[in-house]
Write an enzyme that holds these catalytic residues in place. Structure first.
Site, mmCIF file in Angstrom:
data_model
loop_
_atom_site.group_PDB
_atom_site.id
_atom_site.type_symbol
_atom_site.label_atom_id
_atom_site.label_comp_id
_atom_site.label_asym_id
_atom_site.label_seq_id
_atom_site.Cartn_x
_atom_site.Cartn_y
_atom_site.Cartn_z
ATOM 1 N N TYR A 135 -48.955 115.826 52.703
ATOM 2 C CA TYR A 135 -49.186 114.509 53.301
ATOM 3 C C TYR A 135 -50.604 114.086 52.921
ATOM 4 O O TYR A 135 -51.548 114.874 53.053
ATOM 5 C CB TYR A 135 -49.075 114.599 54.834
ATOM 6 C CG TYR A 135 -49.564 113.357 55.544
ATOM 7 C CD1 TYR A 135 -48.671 112.370 55.941
ATOM 8 C CD2 TYR A 135 -50.927 113.146 55.783
ATOM 9 C CE1 TYR A 135 -49.113 111.219 56.566
ATOM 10 C CE2 TYR A 135 -51.378 111.995 56.400
ATOM 11 C CZ TYR A 135 -50.473 111.032 56.792
ATOM 12 O OH TYR A 135 -50.907 109.884 57.397
ATOM 13 N N GLU A 224 -50.762 105.552 52.529
ATOM 14 C CA GLU A 224 -50.208 106.815 52.983
ATOM 15 C C GLU A 224 -49.201 107.310 51.953
ATOM 16 O O GLU A 224 -48.344 106.540 51.520
ATOM 17 C CB GLU A 224 -49.528 106.614 54.340
ATOM 18 C CG GLU A 224 -49.097 107.912 54.990
ATOM 19 C CD GLU A 224 -48.473 107.665 56.363
ATOM 20 O OE1 GLU A 224 -49.068 108.086 57.366
ATOM 21 O OE2 GLU A 224 -47.408 107.044 56.427
#
Ligand code: ADP
Ligand code: MG
Length: 419
Positions: A135, A224
């Site tokens: 992530y 993101e």
């Protein structure tokens, strides 16, 4: 217009100020995954090759060109598409066709109940052989006035889940403003702190530096990448992209702005954009026109206080010229929901008498069959009020105070709705 998310999970968790964005006027424009990936690609961030399509035949043609296995991905502005059935792998032409047929037109509801969003576009890209999912994100932390990079090896999960499950697994690093403040050295430290496999640390660091380049260059408030994957061949690729751009910077982001234009857009928003005006759509029936963003915001509050419900607001900026006023009135009055309009002007550099002349001229040139309340205050307001009163325009009401104007416009909107 893309949906504006005023508070983001990610902002909430990092700054502890979930409402940070709703306090300011800036609108946030979300990019679709593929638009985000195109932005990444322009900045050298590795992404799979792909193509967008808005019908089954084009999707199949794209799959044939990309080769198999490929992945067909619903393009909607929410995450959790995988779980919702909006992402399918195809090994052959019939599978690609089946997947495109299933995904195009489907409704996807977000993990927090957002939507549903109808899928009008898919993105077809080569399938990666995934060895690990990480992530990565970069956000603008408004309270710290810095951006913040985050990395975790627990990809696939969302950021709150990671932080919940294992706070240590989410490594954060502030980035000082200015060029060269986030180079491979800084990004490399982040990668090793996060426990990224040693053999790919350098590649992860390079990707993060480029991602930060994309973030900076696009006036993003959030980028993101979830998942950021390590492939079986030990390459590092951004497999998903969530990008939010600060809408108030779009004037210097033409490329991004154009990307946003493909979206199913509200007709008034489309019109406002073409005319270069800032327009925000709301649910009520009072159209609001103001000069300056801050004034528009407080006008919304005052109208609500007076028992009304704003339909939209349009920031006419410093525009006092008839042209700008005509444009603004055209956009606002084209929304069927609007029953009355409040034009709130506080003259600073913009002089009220000029605005009054603009309004009078605008009335000569547009056909406005809605009541308009004008509140003029500030520089040369006496002269402006006199001009408007003398012009004696039907259904144009002049008020001196904001509260008075709000009460008047709410009354007129109610009368119009009732009649
Ligand atoms: P969302 O976050 O909306 O569910 P993602 O783009 O993150 O969508 O995709 C969900 C999952 O699907 C990823 O975690 C990954 O496992 C898989 N996936 C997505 N794109 C690809 C790809 N190009 N190749 C292989 N797997 C993919
Ligand atoms: Mg994802």
């Amino acid at each position: 217009m893309a949906t504006a998310r005023h508070s983001d999970d990610c902002h909430a968790i990092c700054s502890g100020r979930a409402q940070a964005d709703s306090d300011t006027l800036s609108r946030l424009l979300d990019l679709l995954e593929y638009q985000g990936k195109q932005l990444f690609a322009r900045h050298g961030v590795p992404v799979p090759d792909g193509k967008p399509a808005d019908n089954v035949d084009d999707a199949v043609a794209a799959a044939e060109e990309i080769g198999y296995p490929c992945v067909i991905k619903a393009q909607v502005l929410i995450g959790g598409r995988g779980k919702a059935g909006g992402i399918k792998v195809a090994e052959s032409e019939p599978e690609a066709r089946g997947a495109a047929e299933a995904i195009l037109g489907m409704d996807i509801t977000g993990p927090h109940g957002e939507g549903p969003f109808k899928v009008r576009q898919v993105w077809i890209e080569g399938a990666s052989q995934i060895a690990a999912e990480y992530y990565a994100s970069i956000i603008l932390d408004r309270s710290a006035k810095k951006s913040l990079a985050m990395l975790s090896t627990m990809g696939g999960m969302n950021v709150e889940e990671i932080a919940d499950k294992d706070p240590e697994a989410l490594v954060r690093q502030y980035i000082e403003p200015g060029e060269g403040s986030f180079g491979t050295k800084e990004a490399g430290r982040l990668a090793s702190d996060a426990g990224v496999d040693e053999d790919v640390r350098e590649k992860v660091a390079e990707l993060l530096v480029k991602l930060h380049g994309a973030f900076d260059a696009s006036d993003a408030t959030l980028i993101e990448v979830n998942p950021l994957v390590v492939t079986k061949d030990r390459d590092v690729v951004a497999l998903d992209a969530k990008v939010t751009i600060d809408d108030s910077a779009l004037f210097r982001q033409e490329e991004v702005a154009e990307a946003g234009e493909g979206e199913a857009e509200d007709p008034q928003e489309q019109m406002a954009k073409e005319k270069g005006l800032t327009y925000v759509k709301l649910d009520g029936d009072v159209g609001i026109l103001g000069n300056g963003a801050g004034l528009c915001m407080s006008t919304l509050d005052v109208v609500a206080q007076a028992g009304g419900s704003p339909a939209n607001f349009l920031d006419a900026g410093g525009g006092s010229k008839a042209e700008a006023i005509i444009d603004a009135l055209e956009v606002i009055s084209s929304d069927d929901k609007v029953n009355a309009i409040l034009f709130n002007i506080f003259g600073g550099i913009t002089r009220c008498d000029e605005v009054a002349r603009g309004i009078i001229e605008a009335y000569g040139r547009v056909d406005l069959d809605l009541p308009l309340v004008v509140r003029l205050d500030g520089t040369n307001s006496a002269e402006g009020l006199r001009l408007l009163t003398d012009a004696d325009i039907p259904d144009l009401h002049v008020e001196k105070t904001m509260l008075g104007a709000a009460a008047k416009v709410v009354e007129l909107a109610k009368a119009k709705a009732g009649g």
